[in-house]
Design an enzyme around this catalytic site. Structure first.
Site, short mmCIF file in Angstrom:
data_model
loop_
_atom_site.label_atom_id
_atom_site.label_comp_id
_atom_site.label_asym_id
_atom_site.label_seq_id
_atom_site.Cartn_x
_atom_site.Cartn_y
_atom_site.Cartn_z
N ASP A 1 0.85 -1.19 0.00
CA ASP A 1 0.00 0.00 0.00
C ASP A 1 0.89 1.24 0.00
OD1 ASP A 1 -2.61 1.37 0.51
OD2 ASP A 1 -3.16 -0.60 1.29
N ASP B 1 -3.06 4.43 -2.22
CA ASP B 1 -4.13 4.84 -1.31
C ASP B 1 -4.61 6.26 -1.58
OD1 ASP B 1 -5.58 4.27 1.30
OD2 ASP B 1 -4.56 6.14 1.81
N GLU C 1 -6.51 3.77 -5.85
CA GLU C 1 -7.81 3.80 -5.18
C GLU C 1 -8.51 5.08 -5.60
OE1 GLU C 1 -9.92 3.81 -0.80
OE2 GLU C 1 -8.10 4.93 -1.17
N HIS D 1 -11.21 -3.70 3.01
CA HIS D 1 -11.19 -3.41 4.45
C HIS D 1 -11.97 -2.16 4.82
CE1 HIS D 1 -8.32 -0.84 2.60
NE2 HIS D 1 -8.20 -0.14 3.70
N ASP D 2 -12.51 -1.45 3.84
CA ASP D 2 -13.30 -0.24 4.12
C ASP D 2 -14.80 -0.49 3.95
OD1 ASP D 2 -11.03 1.31 4.56
OD2 ASP D 2 -10.90 1.94 2.46
#
Ligand code: TEU
Ligand code: CA
Length: 548
Positions: free
Chosen positions: A97, A198, A255, A324-325
């Protein structure tokens, strides 16, 4: 054009919740190494791990205080090097990430920047004077509250789009970019295979940092317009690409909230040399809690089809339904009460066989579901706590707040991975840092490995099928049964070979007619129900794949 990452199946790991190797209740890098054979056996080619850098953990590692050190709880740099080596030894690849919209407030860059107004790194972050005795503007942060924090020592505010402990880097500053690029090269030279970038959508801010319109007279107003996919953002991407990305044979996934199919090609068009893929948000933003849990198939068809068509022959999709969000997809789109297994596998077939690189989030492959929260103490996520505070200020009751966070909260996908039916779900020998989902005795890897009809074995079959059939990787996507209210169907076509994927996205059986879509002479290759009884009727959440 053929590329290794187009043929890959990817798996996302949230290290804190994946596997604890040393009995402190916290997942770690050696825990990941222990499970590489599991991933290899599932058919995974590419692993993305969420941040494992040194961090005070205000936002579970997305607040980095040293980009070139490993979080002590996760292990050491030697553990990382061993992990990378073992991934490569199995013929898999590893991406990490890249979190460079912001750092932690404990990062030495920020400590210097905040130390005085004329520190050489002052301009590395975004500092402003107060305006009329208040914040420099009325922007609300993404995690609620003001996007500004006052620093008493130098009597100025700094901008933070996420938590106050995640100050935004100033991407206008060339020294910042140079430092970030050096750090990226350091990791790439170590041999990692790329980055998930990210919050890339937020790097560029509206240059004047003006107030946003505030018709509802809120204390702080939603300000996405001023920092989400803002005009000029692509110049930063080009700069990063020219300086770093283009010099390595890697894969990049940005992202990218705020990007729509009509502009997708600008980001991932192959001739542009920017990013290889983006995680777009259209299908995950569809769902608003007040509008009910399940999106209409029509909306999914519109969004996925637009992305498939926009990039056909031009660029490549990243396919995902969980991370994970987000809440767990079977809880969100499926029917966990009556058709847990069927809906988990149906949704799997739906997204997995489109054109693009499929990503599986840890636990998705066994159909993990949302968890249960009884009070504030059950939540861990900083954004949930901020939301709680905000809703309490608005006068919402505790029950309303818990209900809202239960349906939307990021904590749902952060419970420990369910490996087996032993205590702590086999995640750890000690009490896990975060409560295991109560359903682990029913939903876990060990039991599903034994069961030929499990969600896990359905994913395995999907992965094998995709690997065997080039058409399912490179073939053109065509939407079928467009107006059908329950069935999402599409075909994939390449050089005379054709597949049809049919998914009944509802808890009722569904029919269509041969005239609408004929399966005459088609061979059934995969499905989530026992033998097909009626060709033109699907059971609740039935998925079938045919080769024509
Ligand atoms: O998420 C950021 C993210 O989802 C935003 O890009 C999005 O536009 C916003 O949430 C809209 O609601 C990433 C990580 O995935 C997340 O876990 C971190 O908390 C966040 O960045 C901050 O680093
Ligand atoms: Ca541990």
């Amino acid at each position: 054009m053929a590329n290794w990452w187009k043929e890959a199946v990817a798996y996302q790991i949230y290290p804190r919740s994946f596997k604890d190797s040393n009995g402190d209740g916290i997942g770690d890098l050696n825990g990941i190494s222990e499970k590489l054979d599991y991933l290899k056996d599932l058919g995974i080619d590419l692993i993305w791990i969420c941040p494992m850098y040194k961090s005070p953990n205000d936002d579970n590692g997305y607040d980095i205080s040293d980009y070139q050190e490993i979080m002590a709880e996760f292990g050491s740099m030697a553990d990382f090097d061993r992990l990378l080596e073992q991934v490569h030894a199995r013929g898999m690849r590893l991406i990490i990430d890249l979190v460079v919209n912001h750092t932690s407030d404990e990062h030495p860059w920020f400590l210097e920047s905040r130390s005085s107004r004329n520190n050489p790194k002052r301009g590395w972050y975004i500092w402003r004077d107060s305006k009329n005795g208040a914040e420099p503007n009325n922007w609300e942060g993404i995690f609620k509250g003001s996007a500004w924090e006052f620093d008493p020592q130098t009597q100025q505010y700094y901008l933070h789009l996420f938590t106050r402990r995640q100050p935004d880097l100033n991407w206008e500053n060339h020294d910042v970019r140079r430092a970030v690029y050096d750090m990226m090269r350091w990791w790439l030279d170590k041999g990692i295979d790329g980055f998930r970038i990210d919050a890339i959508a937020h790097l560029k801010k509206e240059p004047l940092l003006d107030d946003v319109p505030n018709p509802d007279k809120l204390r702080y107003a939603p300000a996405m317009k001023s920092h989400l996919n803002y005009d000029g953002l692509l110049d930063y991407v080009d700069d990063m690409s020219r300086n770093v990305l283009q010099h390595y044979d890697i894969v990049t996934v940005g992202e990218m909230n705020g990007l729509y199919a009509e502009n997708a090609e600008e980001w991932v068009g192959e001739h542009r040399g920017r990013l290889n893929m983006v995680f777009q948000f259209e299908h995950v933003r569809l769902w608003e809690p007040e509008a009910g849990l399940r999106p209409e198939p029509a909306a999914l068809k519109r969004i996925f089809t637009a992305w498939q068509e926009a990039l056909e022959g031009k660029g490549w999709n990243a396919l995902y339904v969980e991370n994970h969000d987000l809440t767990r997809i079977t809880s969100r789109w499926g029917d966990t009460e009556h058709y847990w297994r069927e809906s988990a596998t149906c949704i799997a077939a739906l997204y997995f066989l489109m054109q693009g690189t499929p990503f599986i989030y840890q636990g998705q492959e066994i159909g993990m579901t949302n968890t249960r929260f009884e009070g504030l103490e059950d939540f861990d996520d900083v954004s949930a706590k901020n939301m709680w505070r905000e809703m309490a200020e608005q006068g919402k009751s505790e029950e309303e707040i818990i209900a809202f966070l239960t349906n939307t909260g990021r904590d749902n996908s952060r419970t420990p991975m369910q490996w087996n039916a032993w205590p702590n779900a086999g995640f750890s020998d000690a009490k896990p840092w975060f409560k295991v989902n109560a359903n682990y005795e029913m939903i876990n890897v060990a039991s599903q490995q034994q069961d030929p009809d499990s969600v896990l074995n359905f994913y395995r079959a999907l992965i094998q099928l995709r690997r065997q059939e080039r058409t399912l990787i490179y073939g053109r996507y065509v939407l079928e049964l467009e107006g059908h209210s329950q069935i999402y169907a599409y075909s994939r076509m390449l050089e005379g070979v054709e597949f049809v994927v049919l998914c009944n996205m509802s808890s009722k059986s569904a029919r269509w007619s041969e005239a609408e879509l004929s399966l005459d002479g088609a061979r059934f290759v995969l499905g989530n129900y026992a033998p097909v009884e009626e060709t033109y009727r699907l059971h609740a959440w039935e998925a079938r794949v045919y080769k024509l």
